[in-house]
Design an enzyme around this catalytic site. Structure first.
Site, PDB file in Angstrom:
ATOM      1  N   GLU A  27      27.135  34.520 120.353  1.00 12.12           N
ATOM      2  CA  GLU A  27      28.773  34.566 119.718  1.00 12.12           C
ATOM      3  C   GLU A  27      28.690  35.980 120.934  1.00 12.12           C
ATOM      4  O   GLU A  27      28.542  36.793 120.812  1.00 12.12           O
ATOM      5  CB  GLU A  27      28.836  34.967 118.561  1.00 12.12           C
ATOM      6  CG  GLU A  27      28.895  33.673 117.728  1.00 12.12           C
ATOM      7  CD  GLU A  27      29.305  33.630 116.330  1.00 12.12           C
ATOM      8  OE1 GLU A  27      29.870  33.209 115.706  1.00 12.12           O
ATOM      9  OE2 GLU A  27      29.699  34.494 115.773  1.00 12.12           O
ATOM     10  N   GLU A  81      41.852  32.044 115.712  1.00 13.26           N
ATOM     11  CA  GLU A  81      42.076  31.260 114.028  1.00 13.26           C
ATOM     12  C   GLU A  81      42.866  32.088 113.349  1.00 13.26           C
ATOM     13  O   GLU A  81      42.782  32.773 112.679  1.00 13.26           O
ATOM     14  CB  GLU A  81      40.435  32.188 113.386  1.00 13.26           C
ATOM     15  CG  GLU A  81      39.663  31.015 114.016  1.00 13.26           C
ATOM     16  CD  GLU A  81      37.966  31.634 113.253  1.00 13.26           C
ATOM     17  OE1 GLU A  81      37.337  30.434 112.859  1.00 13.26           O
ATOM     18  OE2 GLU A  81      37.584  31.962 114.358  1.00 13.26           O
ATOM     19  N   LYS A  84      42.693  32.664 109.211  1.00 12.73           N
ATOM     20  CA  LYS A  84      41.606  33.265 109.088  1.00 12.73           C
ATOM     21  C   LYS A  84      42.036  34.320 108.432  1.00 12.73           C
ATOM     22  O   LYS A  84      42.783  35.646 108.965  1.00 12.73           O
ATOM     23  CB  LYS A  84      40.748  33.684 110.212  1.00 12.73           C
ATOM     24  CG  LYS A  84      39.471  34.754 109.358  1.00 12.73           C
ATOM     25  CD  LYS A  84      38.280  34.851 111.541  1.00 12.73           C
ATOM     26  CE  LYS A  84      37.158  35.097 110.667  1.00 12.73           C
ATOM     27  NZ  LYS A  84      35.954  35.101 111.972  1.00 12.73           N
ATOM     28  N   GLU A  90      40.395  39.508 113.527  1.00 11.32           N
ATOM     29  CA  GLU A  90      39.231  38.258 113.116  1.00 11.32           C
ATOM     30  C   GLU A  90      40.069  36.892 113.528  1.00 11.32           C
ATOM     31  O   GLU A  90      39.940  36.061 114.131  1.00 11.32           O
ATOM     32  CB  GLU A  90      39.650  38.174 111.775  1.00 11.32           C
ATOM     33  CG  GLU A  90      38.169  38.946 111.322  1.00 11.32           C
ATOM     34  CD  GLU A  90      37.011  39.079 111.973  1.00 11.32           C
ATOM     35  OE1 GLU A  90      36.154  38.228 112.212  1.00 11.32           O
ATOM     36  OE2 GLU A  90      36.444  40.631 112.231  1.00 11.32           O
TER      37      GLU A  90
END
Length: 140
Positions: A27, A81, A84, A90
């Site tokens: 990642e 996302e 999230k 994030e």
């Protein structure tokens, strides 16, 4: 810095006796948006990082420490996302928005910007798998 971190992993593995283990970055990415206290999380920085990563990986070259081992890496993340929890950053690592439109251009040909007609990926696992396959082929 990317090569230095990969080389540090190789050096640590070598010191532990694992001289033939390839390092694959599972990642790596950059947030395109963040809270006020997340100054580095910006569209410009995310585009720059991921565009340069794409160019780096397309060369299919090694690092200074292991020049003959092609560097492999996977971008985090394919989609933002939006559900999230946590800081804004994030939720904003994706190359694509949750609706399938492009978050920012990193130099792939044939993709339309988010202001153009949106790609209709929907929530289909098959569609997401196809996109992942195509991105994988472009990066490796």
């Amino acid at each position: 810095m990317f090569d230095a971190m990969v080389d540090a992993s190789y050096a640590a593995l070598e010191r532990a006796g694992y001289t033939k283990v390839p390092v694959i970055v599972s990642e790596t990415g950059w947030a395109s948006k963040g809270d006020a206290d997340e100054a580095g999380a910006s569209l410009k920085n995310a585009r720059t990082y991921n565009r340069n990563l794409r160019k780096r990986l397309q060369k299919k070259k090694g690092t200074p420490y292991r020049p003959d081992m092609v560097v492999r890496a996977y971008v985090f993340a394919l989609f933002n996302e939006n559900l999230k929890p946590g800081p804004t950053s994030e939720r904003n690592f994706g190359l694509f928005k949750p609706d399938g439109s492009i978050s920012y251009d990193i130099g792939f040909t044939g993709l339309k910007s988010s202001s153009a007609t949106r790609c209709r990926f929907g929530s289909s696992l098959l569609s997401a798998s196809i996109v992942m396959f195509l991105l994988h082929r472009l990066f490796l």
